[in-house]
Design a protein around this motif. Structure first.
Motif, mmCIF file in Angstrom:
data_model
loop_
_atom_site.group_PDB
_atom_site.id
_atom_site.type_symbol
_atom_site.label_atom_id
_atom_site.label_comp_id
_atom_site.label_asym_id
_atom_site.label_seq_id
_atom_site.Cartn_x
_atom_site.Cartn_y
_atom_site.Cartn_z
ATOM 1 N N TYR A 355 59.726 79.900 23.374
ATOM 2 C CA TYR A 355 59.086 78.633 23.381
ATOM 3 C C TYR A 355 59.776 77.628 22.251
ATOM 4 N N VAL A 356 60.006 78.383 21.263
ATOM 5 C CA VAL A 356 60.686 77.476 20.203
ATOM 6 C C VAL A 356 62.113 76.957 20.384
ATOM 7 N N LYS A 357 62.626 77.587 21.218
ATOM 8 C CA LYS A 357 64.127 77.149 21.607
ATOM 9 C C LYS A 357 63.991 75.773 22.088
ATOM 10 N N ILE A 358 62.851 75.360 22.885
ATOM 11 C CA ILE A 358 62.793 74.051 23.389
ATOM 12 C C ILE A 358 63.099 72.930 22.518
ATOM 13 N N PHE A 359 62.679 73.296 21.187
ATOM 14 C CA PHE A 359 62.833 72.209 19.853
ATOM 15 C C PHE A 359 64.166 72.667 19.323
ATOM 16 N N GLY A 360 64.987 73.247 19.733
ATOM 17 C CA GLY A 360 66.176 73.263 19.122
ATOM 18 C C GLY A 360 66.403 74.467 18.357
ATOM 19 N N ALA A 361 65.312 75.250 18.193
ATOM 20 C CA ALA A 361 65.500 76.439 17.181
ATOM 21 C C ALA A 361 66.395 77.371 17.950
ATOM 22 N N ARG A 362 67.060 78.475 17.091
ATOM 23 C CA ARG A 362 68.179 79.347 17.694
ATOM 24 C C ARG A 362 67.339 80.756 17.735
ATOM 25 N N GLY A 363 66.197 80.772 17.020
ATOM 26 C CA GLY A 363 65.273 82.173 17.251
ATOM 27 C C GLY A 363 64.096 81.668 16.342
ATOM 28 N N LEU A 364 63.486 82.873 16.280
ATOM 29 C CA LEU A 364 62.145 83.020 15.389
ATOM 30 C C LEU A 364 61.918 84.237 14.359
ATOM 31 N N ALA A 365 62.081 83.952 13.455
ATOM 32 C CA ALA A 365 62.124 85.040 12.289
ATOM 33 C C ALA A 365 60.466 85.425 12.183
ATOM 34 N N TRP A 366 60.147 86.655 11.891
ATOM 35 C CA TRP A 366 58.648 87.185 12.011
ATOM 36 C C TRP A 366 58.722 88.384 10.800
ATOM 37 N N ILE A 367 57.560 88.522 10.589
ATOM 38 C CA ILE A 367 57.306 89.578 9.431
ATOM 39 C C ILE A 367 55.979 90.044 9.738
ATOM 40 N N LYS A 368 55.679 91.377 10.068
ATOM 41 C CA LYS A 368 54.181 91.771 9.982
ATOM 42 C C LYS A 368 53.854 92.533 8.862
ATOM 43 N N ILE A 369 52.833 92.050 8.085
ATOM 44 C CA ILE A 369 52.509 92.642 6.885
ATOM 45 C C ILE A 369 51.487 94.160 7.136
ATOM 46 N N LYS A 370 52.348 95.102 6.683
ATOM 47 C CA LYS A 370 51.539 96.405 6.759
ATOM 48 C C LYS A 370 50.967 96.757 5.366
ATOM 49 N N GLU A 371 50.021 97.690 5.406
ATOM 50 C CA GLU A 371 49.618 98.145 3.983
ATOM 51 C C GLU A 371 50.542 98.639 3.085
ATOM 52 N N ASP A 372 51.605 99.406 3.582
ATOM 53 C CA ASP A 372 52.644 99.950 3.054
ATOM 54 C C ASP A 372 54.006 99.604 2.945
ATOM 55 N N GLN A 373 54.004 98.751 3.966
ATOM 56 C CA GLN A 373 55.571 97.881 4.309
ATOM 57 C C GLN A 373 55.564 96.884 5.035
ATOM 58 N N TRP A 374 56.784 96.112 4.882
ATOM 59 C CA TRP A 374 56.822 94.996 5.770
ATOM 60 C C TRP A 374 57.558 95.091 7.025
ATOM 61 N N HIS A 375 57.040 94.925 8.001
ATOM 62 C CA HIS A 375 57.667 95.252 9.338
ATOM 63 C C HIS A 375 58.230 94.136 9.881
ATOM 64 N N SER A 376 59.538 94.046 9.869
ATOM 65 C CA SER A 376 60.568 93.136 10.297
ATOM 66 C C SER A 376 61.772 93.234 10.485
ATOM 67 N N PRO A 377 62.602 92.486 11.422
ATOM 68 C CA PRO A 377 64.024 92.654 11.681
ATOM 69 C C PRO A 377 64.617 92.304 10.314
ATOM 70 N N ILE A 378 63.794 91.178 9.500
ATOM 71 C CA ILE A 378 64.670 90.517 8.495
ATOM 72 C C ILE A 378 64.130 91.151 6.905
ATOM 73 N N ALA A 379 63.072 92.036 7.098
ATOM 74 C CA ALA A 379 62.599 92.555 5.958
ATOM 75 C C ALA A 379 63.448 93.135 4.825
ATOM 76 N N LYS A 380 64.501 93.766 5.736
ATOM 77 C CA LYS A 380 65.479 94.633 4.725
ATOM 78 C C LYS A 380 66.446 93.740 3.991
ATOM 79 N N PHE A 381 66.405 92.314 4.212
ATOM 80 C CA PHE A 381 67.055 91.295 3.511
ATOM 81 C C PHE A 381 66.088 90.884 2.278
ATOM 82 N N LEU A 382 65.065 90.948 2.144
ATOM 83 C CA LEU A 382 64.318 90.394 1.392
ATOM 84 C C LEU A 382 64.017 91.169 -0.030
ATOM 85 N N GLY A 383 64.329 90.505 -1.056
ATOM 86 C CA GLY A 383 64.304 91.444 -2.039
ATOM 87 C C GLY A 383 62.621 91.297 -2.860
ATOM 88 N N GLU A 384 62.480 92.258 -3.617
ATOM 89 C CA GLU A 384 61.135 92.450 -4.352
ATOM 90 C C GLU A 384 60.657 91.008 -4.798
#
Length: 600
Positions: A355-384
């Motif tokens: 859907y967001v590609k309609i507006f020129g976005a190349r992709g859509l980053a997301w993070i699911k916040i779990k109790e113990d960890q962040w579930h996301s393709p990009i979580a590993k790039f994010l520091g504390e």
RNA sequence: GGAGCUGUAGUUAAGUUGGUUAUAACGCCGGCCUGUCACGCCGGAGGCCGCCGGUUCGAGUCCGGUCAGCUCCGCCA
């Protein structure tokens, strides 16, 4: 008794006069004789007894043909079919116990036919005249006159009528004069594509249909009329949308000797009044206000839907040194937190990404916040540290999902602004019965036209800059603010206006800033500049899109639902087949020749 | 200018992996029926599967094109 065909039974109404509408027949009329006229909605022919639900614009009444009351009428009435037109004279009587229909306003009574006339027969309609049937837009538009018989369209036309009456009543009481302005007028640069009308008397010369009566309403102020309004058709030759038609109706008004406050106060009182008169909802005034830049920052769009949250948060600074290069290098990074949105599936995220590609976005980053960890393709790039700051900025809690968009500022805002709407709809977060108006103010005067490589008027070229921004016209046009205001209702721009330029000097400077040469300004707008020299009062006004307002009040998702005879998306009329070619004689009279005319 | 969805009986829809006579409901036509209300019961008719072309022994189904309706991008001062 000879068997007559329906056609043989057709009669003129003669001296019969309708005494009541179908919705008016109730217990108060018990025992009275009435004369009703209308269409056959349903027929229930039991052989020995015939029930007809007779429909007129106002409603339905059951009429009964019984051999006990009129044998001949009963026998003839077997020919009745849906949409036949008839007149009945009969007596209003209470229905027998247990035979009442609570679903019908007139379900307590029925009309026993003493005498009747078949006024007309009808072909079997291509679709049933019922609201509960979804019919394709194609058929509805081709047989619009049948579609209009349906309750939904009748209701929408009535809504339109009531809104227009409300506006007139209100503005009349406020001392406004309704004045008509030309439909055949002059083509002007700027703005939408014009519809042109060739002049027979002046071959090669053209009128244009007005995109709005803008210049004429200003000239009416110059003409000393002080308070003007008009409910007026406007024309823009651009592609259609669910909320856009090539001809549409504006509630247009203009006032002399006013500032922003007076126009906005009057306009919101008018809208409040219309909403009370039509859908019986009370709005609080004054309406909330929001600056253009705040709207873009927190809603991504200049027409914020304030009925729900899902606000945009700027996280550019938080991720500016991120290991995630896409974030670190972006001009802007924004995020939307969906509280307890963690249940959104991978599959659904993929759909949103498409859907967001309609507006020129190349992709859509997301993070699911779990109790113990962040579930996301990009979580590993994010520091504390980044995570901590994101939690603080967005108020993150376990179970949430966050969507990010990074890139150019315009793209990021537009993409997330639209994603916000999509998410709200998907998650059913929009309170459908709310009416949330908001004024958008502090618009820039200009926006950069990338194609033309020049400044273009954000509103229109007659909008006044703020007094203290006048000198920016030449020095820093990007910083100049306009004395303009838009009214947004439920995320839909329903009106916009401004305080106008009322001195010839400022108007000339404005044209210059827009890159309109002296010569062009003279030939296109010379009459306005000249007029401004004869004692122009300060003035301003606003125009509302009536159709869009009605879409919201009528809770419909297409502008076609509030217009009696709308165009298709390709701008054609399926009912009349317009536009059509015209005979070459007609073209010749106009001094026109069609290029590359195709044989048909 | 571009992207997507849809197109099958009058209407709304179903149609499996490409396989015999293309289904259903409503509507329509005929018959029966004196209390229905989106009446009911019995019977019947109704199709260029949008159009053109291709693949195939065989196309509603696959492919290409095209037309129409809708939604969106561009456009809409």
């Amino acid at each position: 008794m000879s068997e007559l065909t329906a056609e043989q039974l057709i009669q003129s109404p003669g001296d019969w006069q309708r005494s009541h509408h179908c919705a008016q027949t109730d217990l108060a009329l018990l025992g009275q004789d009435v004369c009703l006229m209308g269409w056959v909605q349903y027929r229930r022919d039991h052989g020995g007894l015939i029930f007809i639900d007779l429909r007129d614009r106002e409603g339905l009444t059951q009429v009964v043909f019984s051999p006990d009351h009129n044998l001949q009428a009963h026998q003839e009435a077997h020919v009745l079919r849906p949409e036949y037109v008839l007149a009945v004279k009969g007596t209003v009587r209470e229905r027998p116990e247990g035979m009442r229909n609570p679903n019908l306003k007139t379900g307590q009574i029925e009309v026993v036919v003493k005498d009747w006339k078949l006024l007309n027969t009808a072909k079997t309609p291509p679709f049933p005249i019922e609201d509960r049937i979804d019919v394709s837009d194609h058929l509805r538009l081709k047989y619009r006159y049948l579609d209009l018989r349906r309750k939904g369209m009748t209701r929408n036309l009535r809504l339109r009528h009531e809104a227009v009456q409300s506006v007139r009543n209100f503005l009349n009481a406020e001392g406004f004069l309704e004045v008509e302005t030309p439909v055949l007028t002059k083509s002007t640069p700027e703005g939408a594509r014009d519809f042109l009308v060739p002049s027979r008397q002046h071959p090669g010369h053209f009128f244009a249909l007005p995109q709005s009566p803008q210049l004429f309403k200003q000239l009416l102020m110059l003409g000393g009329q002080e308070k003007y309004y008009q409910i007026v058709r406007c024309f823009r030759d651009e592609d259609l949308r669910a909320d856009r038609q090539p001809e549409f109706t504006q509630i247009d008004l203009e006032m002399a000797f006013v500032q922003e406050e007076q126009v906005m106060r009057l306009a919101e009182d008018m809208i409040k009044n219309v909403i009370a008169d039509t859908v019986n909802q009370e709005l609080n005034t004054p309406f909330p206000r929001m600056s253009y830049s705040q709207a873009l920052d927190t809603y991504g769009l200049d027409r914020p839907d304030t009925r729900f949250g899902l606000l945009l948060h700027d996280v550019t600074d938080i991720v500016k040194d991120s290991a995630f290069k896409l974030f670190a290098s972006a001009e802007m990074v924004k995020a939307i937190r969906v509280a307890q949105g963690g249940h959104i599936s991978r599959r659904e995220i993929d759909d949103l990404t498409e859907y967001v590609k309609i507006f020129g976005a190349r992709g859509l980053a997301w993070i699911k916040i779990k109790e113990d960890q962040w579930h996301s393709p990009i979580a590993k790039f994010l520091g504390e540290e980044e995570k901590q700051q994101l939690v603080r900025e967005l108020g993150l809690e376990a179970g949430d999902i966050v969507f990010f968009q990074a890139g150019g500022a315009d793209m990021v805002r537009t993409t997330l602004g639209n994603l916000r709407l999509k998410l709200a709809e998907k998650l059913d977060l929009i309170p459908e019965d709310r009416l949330d108006p908001v004024w958008i103010t502090d618009f820039p005067l200009f926006e950069w036209d990338q194609e033309e490589k020049r400044w273009a008027a954000c509103h229109h070229p007659f909008t006044s800059p703020r007094d203290d921004d006048r000198d920016l016209l030449e020095s820093a046009p990007e910083r100049a603010r306009a004395r303009a205001y838009d009214l947004v209702l439920n995320g839909c721009e329903i009106g916009g206006g401004s305080i106008r330029i009322h001195t010839p000097e400022l108007q000339s400077r404005m044209f210059q800033a827009l890159g309109i040469s002296r010569e062009e300004a003279e030939s296109k707008f010379g009459f306005l500049i000249e007029a401004l020299k004869y004692g122009s009062p300060p003035h301003g006004g606003i125009a509302f899109g009536l159709d869009r307002l009605l879409m919201i009040l009528g809770r419909t998702d297409s502008i076609r639902e509030v217009i009696a005879f709308p165009k298709t998306q390709k701008g054609t009329c399926l009912l009349t087949d317009a536009p059509t070619p015209v005979p070459s004689k007609q073209l010749a009279e106009l001094g026109l020749r069609v290029r590359d005319e195709q044989p048909r």
